[in-house]
Design a protein around this motif. Structure first.
Motif, PDB file in Angstrom:
ATOM      1  N   PRO A 103       0.805  -1.218   0.000  1.00 57.43           N
ATOM      2  CA  PRO A 103       0.000   0.000   0.000  1.00 57.43           C
ATOM      3  C   PRO A 103       0.839   1.269   0.000  1.00 57.43           C
ATOM      4  CG  PRO A 103       0.178  -0.850   2.222  1.00 57.43           C
ATOM      5  CD  PRO A 103       0.890  -1.832   1.334  1.00 57.43           C
TER       6      PRO A 103
ATOM      7  N   ILE B 271       1.527   4.563   1.909  1.00 56.49           N
ATOM      8  CA  ILE B 271       1.388   4.892   3.325  1.00 56.49           C
ATOM      9  C   ILE B 271       1.405   6.409   3.491  1.00 56.49           C
ATOM     10  CG2 ILE B 271       2.392   4.603   5.617  1.00 56.49           C
ATOM     11  CD1 ILE B 271       3.692   2.011   4.574  1.00 56.49           C
TER      12      ILE B 271
ATOM     13  N   GLY C 193      -4.371   0.261   0.321  1.00 50.55           N
ATOM     14  CA  GLY C 193      -3.981   1.628   0.601  1.00 50.55           C
ATOM     15  C   GLY C 193      -4.851   2.626  -0.143  1.00 50.55           C
ATOM     16  N   PRO C 194      -4.613   3.934   0.085  1.00 54.99           N
ATOM     17  CA  PRO C 194      -3.627   4.458   1.046  1.00 54.99           C
ATOM     18  C   PRO C 194      -4.074   4.216   2.482  1.00 54.99           C
ATOM     19  CG  PRO C 194      -4.948   6.229   0.150  1.00 54.99           C
ATOM     20  CD  PRO C 194      -5.360   5.012  -0.599  1.00 54.99           C
TER      21      PRO C 194
END
Length: 376
Positions: free
Chosen positions: A231, A233, A307-308
């Motif tokens: 993902p 971050i 993600g995010p």
């Protein structure tokens, strides 16, 4: 297709009633079934350089016993799409669509139940599932995670107790409990290993001991990590909601104060709602804390992996303090869990509530433990 295709079968029938249960059936099948690689056949969610590996999919039929809750139904439909993408057959049952629905559902499933060699279930406490267990003659039974309730299921099975959810223990059985007791007892016997009957628990929960004959298989979310992410971050923090208010365990005012304090202390901006949280409570949280309320369309393990996601994920004692560190292994995301202060519990909370919740927190691996926050 691989010549070993169908090792999840030949006739494996899985019953799920929640998105997390369906996710964990996919994780179980990923571990137990062979996989084939086809050039150019990209797996769902994989990046341009990701793996092109798919499970064979033969032999497993997923039966969704659909609940009435709109948010749960929406997540289940998204998960059903992922299961079909993986090559599995999905059968959607409107199991609660009126007073006659259970009879139609059970009648329609009876032939499949009698033919099945293996039954996979996400919730052994479910009366629906317990009733279906009385029909099948399957010799292999598999229980996949339905959250932290799996820990209690294994403990009750080891002690030979009646199967009852942890937050209901201590209360007097109602009339429906008394009427259903013979079926519940029969289901518990079916879930007890014996000569010619094997029982497996597929779990990411910390299970220290199990009844003799029960096989414990670790769920490390390898399917999730293979299909999604890593993902992106963000710098901030995200907060994970819980349904402890809705189940009558935690006082709503104390819960709101705890959420406000956590958000302020750690700079959280988003609140990922549990699918069972009420709209009124979520509206109040948004107004009084300023948090952005997010209603996920998939289980949080998949949302976080795609993600995010915030660099810190804050949670109260719940399943995600065990599952998110596994789904996010290899990333820089930190999972932090906040204890439930005894003063937050309602007068009607089960006597076992505090001990069970403390156990959920205390047994979590790879998480940062926070002291319970002060509330007004």
């Amino acid at each position: 297709m691989s010549p070993r295709a169908g090792s999840t079968g030949p006739h494996t029938l899985a019953f799920v009633e929640s998105p997390v249960q369906l996710l964990n059936v996919l994780e179980w099948a990923h571990v137990h079934a062979p996989h084939v690689t086809e050039a150019g056949d990209r797996a769902p969610g994989a990046g341009p350089d990701g793996p092109s590996v798919r499970p064979a999919g033969a032999g497993l039929t997923l039966v969704v016993l659909s609940p009435n809750d709109p948010m749960t139904r929406g997540q289940l439909r998204r998960m059903a799409e992922l299961a079909r993408d993986e090559g599995y057959e999905v059968r959607w049952e409107e199991a609660r669509g009126g007073t006659t629905a259970p009879f139609h559902t059970i009648g329609g499933l009876a032939p499949l139940l009698r033919k099945a060699h293996r039954i996979v279930m996400g919730d052994p406490f479910s009366r629906y599932v317990q009733l279906l267990l009385t029909i099948t003659k399957a010799r292999d039974l598999v229980v996949v995670d339905d959250g932290t309730a799996t820990m209690e299921f294994v403990a009750q099975l080891a002690r030979g107790e009646r199967l009852v959810r942890w937050h209901r223990r201590g209360g007097r059985p109602g009339p429906r409990d008394v009427l259903f007791a013979p079926i519940s007892s029969a289901a518990r016997r079916r879930l007890t290993p014996s000569e010619g009957r094997r029982v497996e628990v597929f779990s990411s929960m910390p299970i220290d001991s199990a009844p003799d004959g029960v096989t414990i298989t670790a769920n490390d979310f390898s399917w999730t990590r293979a299909r999604f992410g890593p993902p992106r971050i963000t710098k901030g923090a995200d907060l994970v909601g819980t349904s402890l208010v809705e189940t009558g365990v935690v006082d709503p005012d104390r819960y709101l104060e705890a959420v406000r304090s956590l958000a302020k202390t750690h700079g959280a901006t988003r609140y990922f709602a549990h699918r069972r949280e009420s709209s009124d409570k979520l509206h109040r949280l948004a107004v009084e804390t300023g948090l952005e309320i997010v209603r996920p369309d998939l289980p949080l393990e998949l949302i976080a992996r795609r993600g995010p996601i915030g660099r810190t994920i804050l949670s109260f004692p719940s399943t995600v303090v065990h599952t998110l560190p596994l789904a996010l292994v290899g990333t820089d995301v930190r999972v932090a869990v906040c204890d439930i202060d005894p003063s937050w519990l309602t007068e009607t909370a089960s006597p076992r509530a505090q001990g069970f919740l403390s156990g959920v927190t205390g047994t979590a691996r790879d998480v940062h433990r926070l002291s319970s926050v002060a509330t007004a």
